[in-house]
Design an enzyme around this catalytic site. Structure first.
Site, PDB file in Angstrom:
ATOM      1  CB  THR A 187      69.635  86.853  29.588  1.00  0.00           C
ATOM      2  OG1 THR A 187      69.671  85.378  29.980  1.00  0.00           O
ATOM      3  CG2 THR A 187      69.370  88.345  30.008  1.00  0.00           C
ATOM      4  CB  THR A 197      85.151  95.672  35.739  1.00  0.00           C
ATOM      5  OG1 THR A 197      85.868  94.672  34.912  1.00  0.00           O
ATOM      6  CG2 THR A 197      84.875  94.852  36.916  1.00  0.00           C
ATOM      7  CG  ASN A 203      79.887  87.117  29.140  1.00  0.00           C
ATOM      8  OD1 ASN A 203      79.267  87.524  29.635  1.00  0.00           O
ATOM      9  ND2 ASN A 203      79.828  86.337  27.827  1.00  0.00           N
ATOM     10  CD  GLU A 223      77.795  88.950  26.086  1.00  0.00           C
ATOM     11  OE1 GLU A 223      76.699  89.841  26.473  1.00  0.00           O
ATOM     12  OE2 GLU A 223      77.754  87.928  26.417  1.00  0.00           O
ATOM     13  CE  LYS A 256      69.536  94.232  26.896  1.00  0.00           C
ATOM     14  NZ  LYS A 256      70.461  92.845  27.758  1.00  0.00           N
TER      15      LYS A 256
END
Length: 405
Positions: free
Chosen positions: A192, A405, A400, A278, A181
Site C-alpha cells: 500500500t 476517525t 489503526n 506504523e 509514501k
C-alpha cells in the site's frame, strides 16, 4: 568489464532535468496540512506504471492505468486525505476532474495527466476543494518543490521518503529520482503505497516498462508491514529525455546500467517504507540463499519478513528462531527443513533445521540493532532474495484502531 558506478545525490522527483514539483493545502487533511502535490515535466515524457493486484481498485488508479497505456505523460496530480476508492459512480468523474483541472493550469493535454489519491476509503472525494487549490499548486512548482510534494502525499507516514541517483549512459549523466509514501497496509503485490519516479533518460515507454517491472519485483514487492494490500497502490515513472543520452535499448549494456540505477532508487524507497511501518521501531531484513529458484527465495524471505509472530518477537527482542522456521514452512517455497541454517545477525541460532547452543546475550544485541538482519541458508539450490519488514508493536494497533476517525 568494469561496472559503472551509481552516484547517490540529494533530492527526489525534481533532481532530473526538466522536472518541477509543488504542493498546497487543499483542505482534505486537518489543520491546513499540505495535501495536494503536483509533479510536472517541462516536455512530454515516456511513462510506465505498475499497480496493485487488489481486485478492488480506486478510480484514480484506473484512470492513471489508462493514461499510462498511451505511453506519454507530462504531469501527476496527487492528493492525500481521501483515497477516492469504493465511491461508486462518483469516483471516476472526480478523478477526471482532478486531471482536467491540472491540465488547464499547466496548459497541457488532459490525457498527459495522471492521478493518484491516498487516504480514507469509501468517502466521496470533495473534488471541488482540489479544483480550487490546483492553480496554487501549479504556481508553487519549482526545482525546490520536491520537499513540499513529498510532505503532501504523506498519511500516517512519520517521515517523507525521497531518493535520487545518477548513472552514466554513453557520455551523458542520467539522473533518476523518486518520492514515495507508505507506512501501513503494506504487503506484496504491491504494497500500500504511492511512488513517483522521474528521470531525464531517453528511453521508450515499452523499454521503461520492462525496467520498472524488474525493479519493482526486487523492491516494492519484497516489503511487508502488516499483510494488507490496498486499492490505490502504484509506481509511475516519467522519462523526459532531456539528458540527451543515446536511446536506451532493451537488454543493452546501457539498459543494464539504467536498471541498476532505477533498482537502487526503488530499493531505497521500499526500505524506507518498511522502516516507517506504523508503530515500528526497527527494520527487519531477511536474506535467503540456497533456494532452488528465485521464486522460492522470494517466497521464503517474504514469509519470514511478514510473520506477525516473528515481528512481535523482534519487538520483544526474543531470538525465537522457531517462528522463522515455521514461516519458511508455510511460505510455499520448495526446500528441505532438515537442511536449513538460520542466523540472527552473526549469531547462528539453528543448523540443519534443529537447535544449536547460542549466546542469548549476543542474540539480544543482534535484535537491538537497526536493521535486524536474518540470514537463512536453505542449502537446496543457488538462488537468493532479500525481503524487508518491521517489528510489530503496540502502536500499530493504536494507530489503526482510530485511522478513520
Amino acid at each position: 568489464m568494469k561496472e559503472k558506478a551509481i552516484n547517490i545525490i540529494k533530492g527526489g522527483v525534481t533532481s532530473a532535468k526538466g522536472f518541477l514539483a509543488g504542493a498546497v493545502a487543499a483542505g482534505l487533511k486537518k489543520n491546513d496540512l499540505l495535501d495536494l502535490a503536483l509533479i510536472y515535466s517541462e516536455v512530454p515524457a515516456s511513462v510506465a506504471g505498475v499497480y496493485t493486484t487488489n481486485r478492488v481498485k480506486a478510480a484514480p488508479l484506473e484512470l492513471t492505468k489508462q493514461r499510462v497505456s498511451g505511453g506519454i505523460g507530462q504531469a501527476v496530480i496527487i492528493n492525500a486525505g481521501n483515497a477516492n476508492a469504493c465511491t461508486g459512480e462518483q469516483g471516476m468523474p472526480a478523478a477526471m476532474e482532478m486531471a482536467r483541472s491540472a491540465a488547464v493550469a499547466l496548459d497541457i493535454p488532459e490525457e498527459y495527466v495522471m492521478v493518484a489519491s491516498t487516504g480514507v476509503i469509501g468517502v466521496p472525494l470533495p473534488v471541488e476543494k482540489i479544483v480550487k487549490a490546483v492553480p496554487g499548486a501549479a504556481s508553487s512548482l519549482s526545482k525546490e518543490g520536491h520537499d513540499l510534494a513529498c510532505q503532501a502525499i504523506m498519511t500516517t507516514d512519520l517521515v517523507p521518503k525521497e531518493y535520487a541517483v545518477q548513472v552514466q549512459i554513453g557520455e551523458k549523466v542520467v539522473t533518476i529520482g523518486g518520492m514515495a509514501k507508505g507506512s501501513g497496509m503494506i504487503h506484496p503485490n504491491m504494497a500500500t503505497m504511492l511512488c513517483f519516479i522521474t528521470t531525464d533518460a531517453v528511453i521508450a515507454s515499452d523499454v521503461l516498462q520492462g525496467a520498472l517491472k524488474g525493479s519493482v519485483d526486487d523492491s516494492f514487492n519484497m516489503i511487508t508491514v502488516d499483510g494488507d494490500t490496498s486499492t490505490n497502490d502504484m509506481v509511475v515513472v516519467l522519462a523526459n529525455g532531456l539528458a540527451d543520452n543515446p536511446a536506451i535499448q532493451m537488454d543493452s549494456e546501457d539498459y543494464q546500467t539504467f536498471c541498476k540505477g532505477l533498482s537502487e532508487v526503488c530499493r531505497a524507497l521500499a526500505k524506507s517504507i518498511a522502516r516507517d511501518g506504523e508503530g515500528a521501531t526497527r527494520l527487519i531484513e531477511v536474506q535467503v540463499i540456497g533456494a532452488p529458484s528465485v521464486q522460492d527465495a522470494r517466497l521464503a524471505s517474504r514469509s519470514v519478513a511478514g510473520s506477525n509472530l516473528f515481528k512481535a518477537a523482534v519487538f520483544g527482542k526474543d531470538a525465537n528462531w522457531g517462528r522463522i522456521l515455521c514461516a519458511l514452512g508455510y511460505s510455499g517455497a520448495n526446500f528441505d527443513p532438515a537442511l536449513t541454517d538460520i542466523l540472527i545477525g552473526d549469531v547462528a541460532v539453528a543448523k540443519d533445521g534443529g537447535a544449536v547452543h547460542f549466546d542469548e546475550e549476543q542474540a539480544l544485541k543482534m535484535l537491538e540493532q537497526d536493521p535486524v538482519k536474518v540470514f537463512v541458508d536453505l542449502k537446496s539450490g543457488t538462488h537468493a532474495a532479500t525481503a524487508w519488514g518491521c517489528d510489530l508493536t503496540y502502536d500499530y494497533v493504536r494507530i489503526n484502531g482510530s485511522y478513520r476517525t
